[in-house]
Scaffold this active site. Structure first.
Site, PDB file in Angstrom:
ATOM      1  N   ARG A 138     -33.622   7.032   8.855  1.00 25.04           N
ATOM      2  CA  ARG A 138     -33.458   7.385   7.414  1.00 25.04           C
ATOM      3  C   ARG A 138     -33.703   5.811   6.558  1.00 25.04           C
ATOM      4  O   ARG A 138     -33.256   4.767   6.902  1.00 25.04           O
ATOM      5  CB  ARG A 138     -31.809   7.525   7.152  1.00 25.04           C
ATOM      6  CG  ARG A 138     -31.629   7.911   5.664  1.00 25.04           C
ATOM      7  CD  ARG A 138     -30.212   8.263   5.678  1.00 25.04           C
ATOM      8  NE  ARG A 138     -29.789   9.505   5.709  1.00 25.04           N
ATOM      9  CZ  ARG A 138     -28.563  10.249   6.061  1.00 25.04           C
ATOM     10  NH1 ARG A 138     -27.508   9.248   5.936  1.00 25.04           N
ATOM     11  NH2 ARG A 138     -28.177  11.191   6.610  1.00 25.04           N
ATOM     12  N   ARG A 251     -15.867   4.099   4.178  1.00 26.23           N
ATOM     13  CA  ARG A 251     -16.701   5.356   4.327  1.00 26.23           C
ATOM     14  C   ARG A 251     -17.959   5.226   3.491  1.00 26.23           C
ATOM     15  O   ARG A 251     -18.265   4.205   2.952  1.00 26.23           O
ATOM     16  CB  ARG A 251     -15.957   6.648   3.583  1.00 26.23           C
ATOM     17  CG  ARG A 251     -16.143   7.924   4.143  1.00 26.23           C
ATOM     18  CD  ARG A 251     -15.752   8.374   5.534  1.00 26.23           C
ATOM     19  NE  ARG A 251     -15.923   9.426   5.984  1.00 26.23           N
ATOM     20  CZ  ARG A 251     -16.953  10.223   6.488  1.00 26.23           C
ATOM     21  NH1 ARG A 251     -18.000   9.503   6.760  1.00 26.23           N
ATOM     22  NH2 ARG A 251     -16.915  11.472   6.786  1.00 26.23           N
ATOM     23  N   LYS A 252     -18.815   6.419   3.487  1.00 25.89           N
ATOM     24  CA  LYS A 252     -19.935   6.332   3.085  1.00 25.89           C
ATOM     25  C   LYS A 252     -19.957   6.418   1.273  1.00 25.89           C
ATOM     26  O   LYS A 252     -18.692   6.752   1.065  1.00 25.89           O
ATOM     27  CB  LYS A 252     -20.847   7.541   3.141  1.00 25.89           C
ATOM     28  CG  LYS A 252     -20.356   8.833   2.850  1.00 25.89           C
ATOM     29  CD  LYS A 252     -20.900  10.156   3.161  1.00 25.89           C
ATOM     30  CE  LYS A 252     -22.311  10.402   2.677  1.00 25.89           C
ATOM     31  NZ  LYS A 252     -22.849  11.833   2.642  1.00 25.89           N
ATOM     32  N   GLY A 508     -26.533  23.621   6.772  1.00 24.45           N
ATOM     33  CA  GLY A 508     -26.247  24.041   8.008  1.00 24.45           C
ATOM     34  C   GLY A 508     -24.856  24.314   8.651  1.00 24.45           C
ATOM     35  O   GLY A 508     -24.693  24.793   9.567  1.00 24.45           O
ATOM     36  N   CYS A 513     -24.705  19.023   3.020  1.00 22.45           N
ATOM     37  CA  CYS A 513     -25.802  17.887   2.718  1.00 22.45           C
ATOM     38  C   CYS A 513     -26.791  18.500   1.766  1.00 22.45           C
ATOM     39  O   CYS A 513     -27.426  17.974   1.008  1.00 22.45           O
ATOM     40  CB  CYS A 513     -26.561  17.526   3.991  1.00 22.45           C
ATOM     41  SG  CYS A 513     -25.419  16.697   5.152  1.00 22.45           S
ATOM     42  N   GLY A 514     -26.987  19.924   2.022  1.00 17.68           N
ATOM     43  CA  GLY A 514     -28.006  20.652   1.188  1.00 17.68           C
ATOM     44  C   GLY A 514     -27.297  21.244   0.046  1.00 17.68           C
ATOM     45  O   GLY A 514     -27.890  22.096  -0.753  1.00 17.68           O
TER      46      GLY A 514
HETATM   47 FE1  SRM Z   1     -25.550  14.387   4.969  1.00 16.39          FE
HETATM   48  C1  SRM Z   1     -23.936  13.654   7.737  1.00 16.39           C
HETATM   49  C2  SRM Z   1     -28.233  14.945   6.735  1.00 16.39           C
HETATM   50  C3  SRM Z   1     -27.374  14.537   2.096  1.00 16.39           C
HETATM   51  C4  SRM Z   1     -22.809  15.145   3.249  1.00 16.39           C
HETATM   52  N1  SRM Z   1     -26.074  14.228   7.106  1.00 16.39           N
HETATM   53  C5  SRM Z   1     -25.026  14.282   7.920  1.00 16.39           C
HETATM   54  C6  SRM Z   1     -25.916  13.674   9.067  1.00 16.39           C
HETATM   55  C7  SRM Z   1     -26.200  12.287   9.276  1.00 16.39           C
HETATM   56  C8  SRM Z   1     -25.152  14.098  10.748  1.00 16.39           C
HETATM   57  C9  SRM Z   1     -25.788  13.840  11.835  1.00 16.39           C
HETATM   58  O1  SRM Z   1     -25.689  12.623  12.268  1.00 16.39           O
HETATM   59  O2  SRM Z   1     -26.536  14.580  12.376  1.00 16.39           O
HETATM   60  C10 SRM Z   1     -27.201  14.439   9.024  1.00 16.39           C
HETATM   61  C11 SRM Z   1     -28.404  14.018   9.478  1.00 16.39           C
HETATM   62  C12 SRM Z   1     -29.228  15.285  10.063  1.00 16.39           C
HETATM   63  C13 SRM Z   1     -30.897  14.991  10.298  1.00 16.39           C
HETATM   64  O3  SRM Z   1     -31.262  14.955  11.370  1.00 16.39           O
HETATM   65  O4  SRM Z   1     -31.295  14.838   9.152  1.00 16.39           O
HETATM   66  C14 SRM Z   1     -27.265  14.520   7.497  1.00 16.39           C
HETATM   67  N2  SRM Z   1     -27.391  14.291   4.548  1.00 16.39           N
HETATM   68  C15 SRM Z   1     -28.299  14.610   5.503  1.00 16.39           C
HETATM   69  C16 SRM Z   1     -29.856  14.986   4.704  1.00 16.39           C
HETATM   70  C17 SRM Z   1     -30.984  14.292   5.316  1.00 16.39           C
HETATM   71  C18 SRM Z   1     -29.820  16.473   4.245  1.00 16.39           C
HETATM   72  C19 SRM Z   1     -31.415  16.836   3.947  1.00 16.39           C
HETATM   73  O5  SRM Z   1     -31.962  17.268   4.596  1.00 16.39           O
HETATM   74  O6  SRM Z   1     -31.750  16.481   2.590  1.00 16.39           O
HETATM   75  C20 SRM Z   1     -29.485  14.169   3.475  1.00 16.39           C
HETATM   76  C21 SRM Z   1     -29.742  12.564   3.473  1.00 16.39           C
HETATM   77  C22 SRM Z   1     -29.541  11.868   2.327  1.00 16.39           C
HETATM   78  C23 SRM Z   1     -30.032  10.437   2.201  1.00 16.39           C
HETATM   79  O7  SRM Z   1     -31.150  10.416   1.938  1.00 16.39           O
HETATM   80  O8  SRM Z   1     -29.367   9.710   2.543  1.00 16.39           O
HETATM   81  C24 SRM Z   1     -28.136  14.374   3.411  1.00 16.39           C
HETATM   82  N3  SRM Z   1     -25.008  14.813   2.926  1.00 16.39           N
HETATM   83  C25 SRM Z   1     -26.000  14.507   2.143  1.00 16.39           C
HETATM   84  C26 SRM Z   1     -25.293  15.128   0.866  1.00 16.39           C
HETATM   85  C27 SRM Z   1     -25.929  15.400  -0.699  1.00 16.39           C
HETATM   86  C28 SRM Z   1     -25.761  14.172  -1.387  1.00 16.39           C
HETATM   87  O9  SRM Z   1     -25.780  12.947  -1.216  1.00 16.39           O
HETATM   88  O10 SRM Z   1     -26.124  14.513  -2.728  1.00 16.39           O
HETATM   89  C29 SRM Z   1     -24.117  15.185   1.104  1.00 16.39           C
HETATM   90  C30 SRM Z   1     -22.796  15.697   0.186  1.00 16.39           C
HETATM   91  C31 SRM Z   1     -22.336  14.745  -0.716  1.00 16.39           C
HETATM   92  C32 SRM Z   1     -21.512  13.804  -0.411  1.00 16.39           C
HETATM   93  O11 SRM Z   1     -21.689  13.007   0.625  1.00 16.39           O
HETATM   94  O12 SRM Z   1     -20.516  13.771  -0.848  1.00 16.39           O
HETATM   95  C33 SRM Z   1     -23.733  14.788   2.476  1.00 16.39           C
HETATM   96  N4  SRM Z   1     -23.482  14.289   5.525  1.00 16.39           N
HETATM   97  C34 SRM Z   1     -22.568  14.592   4.650  1.00 16.39           C
HETATM   98  C35 SRM Z   1     -21.319  14.482   5.365  1.00 16.39           C
HETATM   99  C36 SRM Z   1     -19.852  14.792   4.918  1.00 16.39           C
HETATM  100  C37 SRM Z   1     -19.263  13.730   4.294  1.00 16.39           C
HETATM  101  C38 SRM Z   1     -17.972  13.526   4.083  1.00 16.39           C
HETATM  102  O13 SRM Z   1     -17.347  12.528   3.269  1.00 16.39           O
HETATM  103  O14 SRM Z   1     -17.253  14.107   5.019  1.00 16.39           O
HETATM  104  C39 SRM Z   1     -21.627  14.287   6.702  1.00 16.39           C
HETATM  105  C40 SRM Z   1     -20.714  14.085   7.871  1.00 16.39           C
HETATM  106  C41 SRM Z   1     -20.084  12.603   7.824  1.00 16.39           C
HETATM  107  O15 SRM Z   1     -20.530  11.618   7.175  1.00 16.39           O
HETATM  108  O16 SRM Z   1     -19.154  12.379   8.728  1.00 16.39           O
HETATM  109  C42 SRM Z   1     -22.889  13.961   6.746  1.00 16.39           C
HETATM  110 FE1  SF4 Z   2     -26.380  18.740   9.499  1.00 10.96          FE
HETATM  111 FE2  SF4 Z   2     -25.764  18.022   6.928  1.00 10.96          FE
HETATM  112 FE3  SF4 Z   2     -27.140  20.371   7.435  1.00 10.96          FE
HETATM  113 FE4  SF4 Z   2     -24.465  19.980   8.348  1.00 10.96          FE
HETATM  114  S1  SF4 Z   2     -25.160  19.955   6.167  1.00 10.96           S
HETATM  115  S2  SF4 Z   2     -26.184  20.760   9.430  1.00 10.96           S
HETATM  116  S3  SF4 Z   2     -24.270  17.823   8.908  1.00 10.96           S
HETATM  117  S4  SF4 Z   2     -27.757  18.422   7.754  1.00 10.96           S
END
Ligand code: SRM
Ligand code: SF4
Length: 591
Positions: A138, A251-252, A508, A513-514
């Site tokens: 990333r 946290r993030k 998913g 994230c979507g």
């Molecule tokens: Fe996300 C975790 C993908 C935007 C909330 N997210 C993950 C992981 C890293 C989990 C993992 O290790 O597999 C996913 C990686 C999958 C992969 O192979 O791509 C993943 N998140 C994504 C992306 C790629 C989705 C996409 O297809 O676009 C986005 C990458 C953004 C970036 O460039 O940094 C992405 N994730 C988001 C968003 C949307 C946003 O930022 O507007 C959210 C919700 C908003 C938020 O964070 O408040 C989001 N992702 C999460 C969470 C839940 C966070 C929490 O507080 O619990 C996780 C799980 C975690 O962090 O423990 C997570």
């Molecule tokens: Fe993976 Fe985020 Fe999609 Fe869940 S919402 S399946 S953590 S990329």
């Protein structure tokens, strides 16, 4: 090609001149802080737990925060960071690569916490469940802006990888796929040569800076947010080299800057949302602050009013101080209660503002009241639109679900050089904007083969499609998303006349994230039964609105099998009943 007098599309190299609308460039110089001397109490706990201060992630925390991180009840990631800070991987990634290339080690022999957790500080996410031994990388692409040179470099980086591809993310960012640790360090290092970086993109770090995909060319923006987005990114990452001071947050954290009433970066779902405002009394331009918006498995919330006004020239300092306050005061025991909202709620928005002011050494003002006489509908940036620079338009091309292959990167690079100013901007809807197209070149540009694949006039469902990674690569996924989403939208468009854009978001799993909660129709992976047997299913969310006065969608139905025999009829029904769609005459009824 157009003369481009805006911030350079180079990460790490902050704005390099005046911007089109006169927004001043912003410079940030990294001055290392002096860590707080260790207290006897912290020393004793560290000794008891065998924690080495120099290699741990504790150095830049205050003693109080160190104690919270060392608390026996602290979450597992805190323990991993105490044992060895994630920032150590900025060096160790090279050592791992060397060991694997030389045959000294196989990846399976290496420290699991390094492989699965700490490498995320170098942007490397092990795809352990779906493709063991391979990594997703990333990046950081502040404001989603990329130059043709960077696009070509990204295409090259994945071209020779087994199954190499890239994704545009929901934070207008890029993720690269298919690398092993034998290649990853080379890519990590190579990014720097084109002004990009992957440091501090996962785990307890700030995510990609989002802003406006039409910054600097938008007739309706209050200011061009790119110089600030670059400067804030430089501050956070120490110009892309890595900044140990801000890399052990609780946290993030997500930051978005919105320069117009459209709120392109969805500030309401960012931990920190900065909304440009003009103070009619002082004439000053700056930002009102919204705090705490986030999604997770346990809680989904819009941000609350931060009751703070940040003048333009204090924005970088404000963000730095906010991150330091979060680092020093945030909770580190329960990961589900560690996001910024919990700290803001515990302190209260006014006390939070005062604390940040204290860190900055200024008294921060309360918010500026925004008054608008007329309503404003968020604009669709896809299609062709006149820029504020006369004679030029931007063209927004739709990349359904954001998936890109090496040739796509090359074709985008060629197109933006041939027709535009040699740059593109990614959007949080996973699409691509081409700025500075001379108006008389638009029709010719639209005929290029790449724009038959990624259309400038995409259909009303395709242009609203967003999807997270899903089960193809993501180990947390309950369902496959991207491929399924594209296939269903195509079928629905074949069968229905859809009078206006409908935003369907797929995610998913409940991490969202979507961002299903911002969608017209949100589809979240969940359990379902088909013919009495467990199958991949969706929960349906309806009613998300974005732009001014946003609202989060709420759950409408659950347990719908994600199989198209069930889901397509359900979506058709919703599109007909709620979005004015009509069956196309003579369309083959596939489902
Ligand atoms: Fe996300 C975790 C993908 C935007 C909330 N997210 C993950 C992981 C890293 C989990 C993992 O290790 O597999 C996913 C990686 C999958 C992969 O192979 O791509 C993943 N998140 C994504 C992306 C790629 C989705 C996409 O297809 O676009 C986005 C990458 C953004 C970036 O460039 O940094 C992405 N994730 C988001 C968003 C949307 C946003 O930022 O507007 C959210 C919700 C908003 C938020 O964070 O408040 C989001 N992702 C999460 C969470 C839940 C966070 C929490 O507080 O619990 C996780 C799980 C975690 O962090 O423990 C997570
Ligand atoms: Fe993976 Fe985020 Fe999609 Fe869940 S919402 S399946 S953590 S990329």
């Amino acid at each position: 090609a157009a003369v481009r007098c805006s911030a350079a599309a180079t990460n790490g190299a902050t704005a390099n001149g005046a911007t089109m609308n006169g927004t001043p460039p912003v410079k940030f110089e990294y001055v290392p802080a002096t860590p707080e001397p260790l207290s006897d109490e912290v020393k004793a706990v560290m000794e008891e737990q065998g924690v080495d201060f120099e290699t741990s992630g504790l150095k830049y925390l205050t003693n109080d925060a160190r104690l919270r991180a060392l608390d026996k009840k602290a979450s597992k990631p805190e323990k991993i960071k105490n044992a060895k800070g994630g920032h150590r991987m900025w060096e160790d990634v090279f050592d791992l690569g060397e060991k694997i290339r030389s045959g000294e080690y196989k990846w399976e022999d290496l420290d699991l916490d390094d492989l699965d957790v700490r490498l995320k500080w170098s942007g490397l996410f092990h795809r352990k469940k779906r493709a063991p031994g391979t990594y997703m990388m990333r990046l950081k692409v502040p404001n989603g802006e990329l130059s043709a040179k960077q696009l070509r470099w990204l295409g090259d980086a994945i071209a020779n990888l087994d199954g190499g591809c890239g994704d545009i993310t929901t934070r207008a960012n890029v993720q690269l796929r298919g690398m092993t640790l034998a290649e990853a360090d080379k890519i990590f290092e190579g990014l720097q040569t084109v002004g990009l970086s992957a440091v501090m993109t996962g785990m307890d770090n700030v995510r990609n800076m989002t802003g406006s995909p039409i910054a600097g060319i938008d007739p309706h923006e209050l200011l061009d947010v790119r110089p600030l987005n670059y400067a804030i990114n430089d501050m956070i990452t120490n110009n892309g080299k890595g900044n140990p001071e801000l890399t052990n947050l609780p946290r993030k954290l997500n930051i978005g800057l919105s320069p117009s009433r459209d709120d392109f970066p969805h500030t309401h779902i960012n931990d920190v949302g900065l909304k440009a405002v003009h103070d009619p009394e002082t004439g000053e331009v700056g930002f009102n602050v919204e705090l705490g918006g986030y999604f997770s498995v346990k809680r989904n919330t819009m941000s609350i009013d931060g009751n703070t006004f940040v003048p333009y020239d204090q924005t970088v300092a404000y963000c730095k101080a906010l991150l330091e306050v979060f680092r020093d005061y945030g909770a580190r025991v329960d990961r589900q209660k560690s996001r910024l909202m919990w700290l803001v709620e515990a302190m209260g928005a006014d006390a939070f503002r005062e604390k940040i002011g204290e860190y900055m050494g200024v008294k921060l003002r309360t918010k500026v009241e925004e008054k608008y006489d007329t309503p404003w509908e968020r604009r669709d940036v896809l299609g062709v639109h006149p820029q504020k620079q006369e004679g030029f338009s931007w063209a927004g091309a739709c990349v359904p679900a954001g998936r890109l292959f090496p040739n796509d990167f090359y074709d985008f690079a060629d197109a933006c050089e041939k027709y535009g100013d040699g740059s593109v901007r990614l959007t949080v809807e996973q699409d691509v904007i081409f700025p500075f197209i001379p108006n008389d070149k638009v029709e010719e540009m639209k005929k290029e083969p790449i724009f038959q694949k990624y259309q400038i006039d995409a259909g009303n469902l395709t242009r609203g499609l967003v999807s997270c990674t899903g089960a193809q690569f993501c180990g947390l996924a309950v369902i496959e998303t991207k491929n399924r989403a594209m296939a269903m939208v195509e079928k629905l468009e074949q069968q229905l006349e859809i009078p206006k854009k409908v935003r369907i978001h797929w995610t998913g799993c409940p991490n969202s994230c979507g961002q299903v909660q911002v969608a017209d129709i949100g589809l979240m992976g969940g359990p379902a039964k088909m013919n009495g047997k467990a199958t991949e299913g969706v929960r349906i969310f309806l009613g998300g609105t974005i732009g001014e006065d946003p609202a989060l969608a709420s759950e409408f139905e659950k347990g719908i099998p994600a199989h198209e025999d069930y889901l397509i009829p359900k979506l058709k029904e919703l599109l007909i009943e709620r979005f004015g769609a009509k069956e196309k005459e003579g369309a083959v009824q596939l489902n």
